[in-house]
Design an enzyme around this catalytic site. Structure first.
Site, PDB file in Angstrom:
ATOM      1  N   CYS A  67       0.592  -1.362   0.665  1.00 14.44           N
ATOM      2  CA  CYS A  67       0.630  -0.193   0.165  1.00 14.44           C
ATOM      3  C   CYS A  67       1.412   1.547  -0.260  1.00 14.44           C
ATOM      4  CB  CYS A  67      -0.467   0.174   1.182  1.00 14.44           C
ATOM      5  SG  CYS A  67      -1.527   1.466   1.544  1.00 14.44           S
ATOM      6  N   CYS A  70      -0.181   3.864   2.815  1.00 10.35           N
ATOM      7  CA  CYS A  70       0.533   3.498   3.881  1.00 10.35           C
ATOM      8  C   CYS A  70       2.244   3.840   4.664  1.00 10.35           C
ATOM      9  CB  CYS A  70       0.295   1.959   4.402  1.00 10.35           C
ATOM     10  SG  CYS A  70      -1.498   1.197   4.015  1.00 10.35           S
TER      11      CYS A  70
END
Length: 157
Positions: A67, A70
């Site tokens: 991600c 993230c």
């Protein structure tokens, strides 16, 4: 002892004292620099409240290694935790992928996803409200979080 030798000895002592003082200052300054960050699961179900750190705010960071947002948020969270090691802990929840039990357990539909508990183990905020709450709690030290989670404005695209 000659005068020049005496001056040399005094200078060496002065350097040693200065080095000792600077070393002690560096130790004190960095004593709180280690962030309280731990991964608590890799896809398995987990009880967040059981991992809330007594006496500290605890941010649960649901993330995945694949991600990009993230990966942008993680360093900002860790920096905030390092600056506030006595009052803030980060517990990372690796969802691994969308099919894992922890993603289903907490109905995670978007990453990163944050949950904030207070020092008494009570849930304070979740989702986007966590960034605002961390800003309220930690002031300017939390500015990097807002930058890391900011979505580009349409005119910037």
């Amino acid at each position: 002892m000659t005068r020049s030798l005496r001056i040399l000895v005094l200078a060496a002592c002065g350097v040693a004292v200065a080095a000792a003082l600077l070393g002690a200052r560096a130790l004190n300054r960095n004593a709180h620099a280690e962030a309280d960050v731990r991964v608590i699961t890799h896809g398995d179900r987990v009880d967040l409240q059981a991992h809330a750190v007594p006496g500290k705010y605890t941010v649960f960071d649901f993330y995945a290694v694949w991600c990009p947002p993230c990966r942008a948020l993680s360093p900002a969270l860790e920096k905030l935790a390092a600056r506030n090691s006595r009052t803030l802990a980060i517990r990372k929840v690796d969802i691994v992928d969308w099919t894992m039990p922890v993603a289903e357990q907490y109905n995670i539909e978007e990453l990163p996803y944050l949950v904030l508990f207070d020092g008494n183990g009570r849930k304070v905020a979740d989702g986007e409200a966590v960034i605002k709450e961390l800003g309220r709690l930690f002031g300017d030290a939390a500015l990097d979080l807002g930058r890391a989670t900011a979505k580009p404005r349409p005119e910037a695209l």
